[in-house]
Scaffold this motif. Sequence first.
Motif: not given
Length: 318
Positions: A273-295
């Motif tokens: 899920f996170i890899t696909r969001v990074i591929e199709e959007h960007d790292l910052s969006i993936a961070q928000k959707l994964a709810h990670h404090t540290n990018i």
Amino acid sequence: MLDGRTEGLLSTAEKRASPSNPLTLYLTRLAPSSQLTMRYVLQDAADRLGFEALNLEEIPWHHLQPSDVIALVSTLRSDGYAPNTSSLYVNAVRGVMNEAWRMSLISQEHLLKMRSVKAIAGTRLSQGRNLRRTLIQELMAVCAADPRPQGLRDAAIIAILYGSGMRKSESVNLDLAQLDFTERSLRVTAKGNKELIKYAPGWAFEKLNAWLQLRRSLLVEGQQDDEFLFNRIRRGSHITRERITKHAIYYIARQRGAQVGVKIMPHDFRRSFITRVIEEHDLSIAQKLAHHTNIQTTANYDVRDENERRRAIDRYDL
């Protein structure tokens, strides 16, 4: 390791554990899904430290010394344990010692000395797999071909894990009251007892709805639907009124993966899920959707295959 002090420690341990036992308090602070894991870790640590003859609650944890933790780390290294696993063991012991300090069983100086012991240094390459969209489609197909209730349930579980990126521990704790079909959202209690909102695509909620409709259709007249989302299903396709376990999620991932010829671990759905969001959007969006404090934590989930990395380098022409 503790042979010189075993007799004295055993005599201290003769008193049964009470609610004021530092181990008991440490486990109580954890989420239910983490309690089993940390109990297993502490039991294995205790066995390695020479306490095989004692129940876990009987062990006088506050008598441990930094040298004991150093010896524990050494045995883990000798047995080929990865750095992350070593850290898990050390952190578990530290957690119990923190409670011992709060209970005034050890001094602050003793606690600081225990905290100073480091786990095995280093990192390991991720063993995670990036589950492509075509593979998820194959998993959905094998579930659809299964005429048992497991078919619809497993399809719903895979859809939610892959579609929202939630952890398996979060999925087993889901209740019906936490779903919003209109918003396609799921309110989950995540690590650190944080309440979060996760979203899943429409097709995932369709799989989820199909499972819930089947479950409700099998209720005896007058029976209320279960409060939780996913049920244990026993042999004979009997849907129990019990919540599914994390171990069952592991089994479902392995079983359905074997049906399509791929070894799958439950956390692969979150990685993918996170890899696909990074591929199709960007790292910052993936961070928000994964709810990670540290990018950087999000970046570590990027498991795009080596061919993609090679192609990126090949495009770097003069």
